[in-house]
Design an enzyme around this catalytic site. Sequence first.
Site, PDB file in Angstrom:
ATOM      1  N   ASP A   1      62.467 -44.218 -12.732  1.00  0.00           N
ATOM      2  CA  ASP A   1      61.390 -44.243 -12.214  1.00  0.00           C
ATOM      3  C   ASP A   1      60.961 -42.857 -11.551  1.00  0.00           C
ATOM      4  OD1 ASP A   1      59.543 -43.906  -9.593  1.00  0.00           O
ATOM      5  OD2 ASP A   1      60.578 -43.894  -8.190  1.00  0.00           O
ATOM      6  N   MET A   2      60.176 -42.063 -12.254  1.00  0.00           N
ATOM      7  CA  MET A   2      59.602 -40.954 -12.439  1.00  0.00           C
ATOM      8  C   MET A   2      59.433 -40.305 -11.534  1.00  0.00           C
ATOM      9  SD  MET A   2      57.398 -42.282 -15.968  1.00  0.00           S
ATOM     10  CE  MET A   2      58.293 -44.224 -16.435  1.00  0.00           C
ATOM     11  N   TYR A  22      52.800 -37.549 -10.494  1.00  0.00           N
ATOM     12  CA  TYR A  22      51.205 -36.477 -10.757  1.00  0.00           C
ATOM     13  C   TYR A  22      51.259 -35.460 -11.052  1.00  0.00           C
ATOM     14  CZ  TYR A  22      48.469 -40.837 -10.030  1.00  0.00           C
ATOM     15  OH  TYR A  22      48.235 -41.917  -9.840  1.00  0.00           O
ATOM     16  N   ARG A  60      58.327 -29.913  -1.304  1.00  0.00           N
ATOM     17  CA  ARG A  60      59.066 -30.956   0.075  1.00  0.00           C
ATOM     18  C   ARG A  60      60.542 -30.274   0.160  1.00  0.00           C
ATOM     19  NH1 ARG A  60      59.618 -37.779  -2.463  1.00  0.00           N
ATOM     20  NH2 ARG A  60      58.041 -37.046  -4.223  1.00  0.00           N
ATOM     21  N   ASP A  68      54.552 -45.489 -12.524  1.00  0.00           N
ATOM     22  CA  ASP A  68      55.962 -44.767 -13.298  1.00  0.00           C
ATOM     23  C   ASP A  68      57.104 -45.035 -12.632  1.00  0.00           C
ATOM     24  OD1 ASP A  68      55.882 -44.504 -10.155  1.00  0.00           O
ATOM     25  OD2 ASP A  68      56.681 -42.486 -10.438  1.00  0.00           O
ATOM     26  N   GLU A  69      57.211 -46.193 -13.079  1.00  0.00           N
ATOM     27  CA  GLU A  69      58.378 -47.513 -13.113  1.00  0.00           C
ATOM     28  C   GLU A  69      58.947 -48.773 -13.806  1.00  0.00           C
ATOM     29  OE1 GLU A  69      58.990 -49.040  -9.140  1.00  0.00           O
ATOM     30  OE2 GLU A  69      57.147 -48.556  -8.785  1.00  0.00           O
TER      31      GLU A  69
HETATM   32  P1  TTP Z   1      55.873 -42.470  -6.091  1.00  0.00           P
HETATM   33  O1  TTP Z   1      56.584 -42.727  -7.226  1.00  0.00           O
HETATM   34  O2  TTP Z   1      55.389 -43.116  -4.382  1.00  0.00           O
HETATM   35  O3  TTP Z   1      55.701 -41.140  -5.840  1.00  0.00           O
HETATM   36  P2  TTP Z   1      56.233 -39.367  -6.976  1.00  0.00           P
HETATM   37  O4  TTP Z   1      56.437 -39.803  -8.024  1.00  0.00           O
HETATM   38  O5  TTP Z   1      55.111 -38.577  -6.444  1.00  0.00           O
HETATM   39  O6  TTP Z   1      57.509 -38.741  -6.243  1.00  0.00           O
HETATM   40  P3  TTP Z   1      59.302 -39.705  -5.830  1.00  0.00           P
HETATM   41  O7  TTP Z   1      59.802 -38.949  -7.041  1.00  0.00           O
HETATM   42  O8  TTP Z   1      60.024 -39.185  -4.907  1.00  0.00           O
HETATM   43  O9  TTP Z   1      58.920 -41.154  -6.504  1.00  0.00           O
HETATM   44  O10 TTP Z   1      54.245 -42.509  -7.355  1.00  0.00           O
HETATM   45  C1  TTP Z   1      53.562 -42.423  -8.353  1.00  0.00           C
HETATM   46  C2  TTP Z   1      52.835 -42.288  -8.632  1.00  0.00           C
HETATM   47  O11 TTP Z   1      51.764 -42.608  -7.838  1.00  0.00           O
HETATM   48  C3  TTP Z   1      52.427 -40.426  -7.535  1.00  0.00           C
HETATM   49  O12 TTP Z   1      53.534 -39.794  -8.538  1.00  0.00           O
HETATM   50  C4  TTP Z   1      51.203 -40.693  -7.413  1.00  0.00           C
HETATM   51  C5  TTP Z   1      50.817 -41.910  -6.867  1.00  0.00           C
HETATM   52  N1  TTP Z   1      50.746 -42.211  -5.380  1.00  0.00           N
HETATM   53  C6  TTP Z   1      48.771 -42.564  -5.399  1.00  0.00           C
HETATM   54  O13 TTP Z   1      48.099 -42.321  -5.844  1.00  0.00           O
HETATM   55  N2  TTP Z   1      49.520 -42.714  -3.993  1.00  0.00           N
HETATM   56  C7  TTP Z   1      50.207 -43.212  -3.075  1.00  0.00           C
HETATM   57  O14 TTP Z   1      50.471 -43.266  -2.133  1.00  0.00           O
HETATM   58  C8  TTP Z   1      51.149 -43.137  -3.854  1.00  0.00           C
HETATM   59  C9  TTP Z   1      52.590 -43.797  -2.602  1.00  0.00           C
HETATM   60  C10 TTP Z   1      51.240 -43.387  -4.616  1.00  0.00           C
END
Ligand code: TTP
Length: 637
Positions: free
Chosen positions: A18-19, A23, A60, A120-121
């Site tokens: 998971d990245m 964004y 954060r 991103d997964e």
């Molecule tokens: P996530 O993997 O949920 O979060 P993240 O990568 O920002 O942070 P983390 O390190 O905790 O995993 O989401 C991936 C991307 O998807 C995130 O960067 C922005 C987008 N996104 C949205 O646009 N809206 C949302 O409600 C969520 C949860 C994510």
Amino acid sequence: MPIARPEPQNARVIAHVDMDCFYVQVEQRKNPELKGLPAAVVQYNSWKGGALIAVGYEARRFGVKRSMRGDEAKMVCPNIQLIQVPVARGKADLNMYRDAGSEVVSILSTKGRCERASIDEVYLDLTDAAETMLSETPPEMLDTINEEALRSHVLGFNVDGDEREKNVKEWLCRSEADRQDKLLACGAIIVAQLLIEVLNETTFTCSAGIAHNKMLAKLASPMHKPAQQTVVPSSSVKDLLASLPVKKMKQLGGKLGSSLQIDLGVKTVGDLLQFSQEKLQEHYGINTGTWLWNISRGISGDAVEDRLLPKSHGCGKTFPGPQALKTIASVENWVNQLCEELNERIHSDLDQNKRVAHTLTLHARAFKENDMEPQRKFPSKSCPLRYGTSKLKEDTMRLFDSGLRDFLGSQHIGWGVTSLSITASKITDVPQGTRSILKFLQGKDCSSMISDDPNGSLKQDLVSSSAVCTEVDLQRKDFEMMNHDVRPSDLASEATRSDINSKLLDETQKRTITAIRKIKDVGKSSILKFFQGSNSSFPTTSQAGETSNHDTASLPSFSEKGSSTEVSMNKDDRHSQTQNGYDSWGFNVEDIDPSVLDELPIEIQREVREWIRPLKRTNTSRKGSSIVHYFSPVKKE
Ligand code: TTP
């Protein structure tokens, strides 16, 4: 409902990658000055500083959360950099993030089967790579173990303090460990190496979970973010699940999880252990009951799918509060925007990946003014997907009309739409035959024809040929609009359409044979000569025995009207062609001189032969659809 799949007998090594704050990382790479600063990406809507959709780890630390708006984030972290998400057509444009995700996927997929689970997964099945490593260079034989692997967290293995890396190294290299743990140790080293490559090549950090199945790997990957990996040995599973709230488990976030809490008093996944399999089956049916019994023991047989590309394409827009859409015209305006974006994306998927989407779905959220039943949902609606912005718009508006009728029932009251989204799904590879033709054309330096074709008519044709398959598939299901209840009046045009399509297939098959016969008349060498010599043009038979070259713009076989999907909506056009003589046509497969086929390029030969063979047995339409489009319609001057 979840499906219970037993785990394979041999232990697997699965990683979930998971990245981190994805964004934000993409924006920081684009603008390196933002690196190391507290930052967040905000939605295009600037109300109260915009909604945060991604928050960097530096921010954060100040207490900034995704649930905040920009103004609020500035209050807790005055130096925060708020980056506007790119905007196109009045909504977020995620292409830059999607492309960045693809870069990472292409690195990760070098080591094993890879399933792109979201933007991103990624899931990786590293079983083969881990087994190879274990048999050829097991961890205890390695001179050095990369630092990233030594920073791993191994659940159930307390390794805090100064000696941490030394202890992790010991765990990774234990010669007395069982084979399962040894495989996980190899997996941890392989994943660590991959994450280093991702960092070096893209600048992005990721976190990962490494376990014996997807479920456990996914649970582990966010445990030590950012930029760290977590290993789940079998011996740690019981403790991991004992305290895990049911709602945190994938597929238990909704009604099923609520029912477990309310009806069975289950709070954590571990609480499920007190119920026998029979008891769970009694409550939730055989499949879900078995699945619950399995997951409470950490058992999950779900395979990592071999999929680097997304399963569907979706785009949507919300209209909160006063922005709610209250007229058909305003809905139509946004449907246009969404369809333009979706059309671009499905076409680029077709161009780049040779994939075609078959189903269009509209989801919406809406309210009724002065509604006595506020819970009533706007029903989602689906139909076969037709390529082209105008067709998408037309179909989406039909789905919307149908949904709105169901939503309002007999009430004549005001309404408002608070969100709209459309999805292209059931994506498959373009059928082999069609691909071979496309490849052939490209290989023969006709590729310019595809991109230069002002109407995109060749592309449309290739899509249409597979759209024919879709529609034939759907015909089998009586062309129902999937998932949803649709009035008979809605179905009428669809039924007519499929009916026409099935007739069309018969006719186009006939026309293909005609074309082949006419080619035979023209002379054997002409086909190859044509393909080799005449760039970007196709012969059309004006009269038997004559051929003429038309430039791509006027290719009769690829005109939009001639495409199956369009024809299906243009009964009159079909009729006029019939009057031109296509109907009064009979053929005998034996009439085809096999030597004519020998003259065709090998890809097409194979396809025509495949097509003719089933034709002799049954009048199969699927196989012929692509080649049919290649030759048809033969135009009379
Ligand atoms: P996530 O993997 O949920 O979060 P993240 O990568 O920002 O942070 P983390 O390190 O905790 O995993 O989401 C991936 C991307 O998807 C995130 O960067 C922005 C987008 N996104 C949205 O646009 N809206 C949302 O409600 C969520 C949860 C994510």
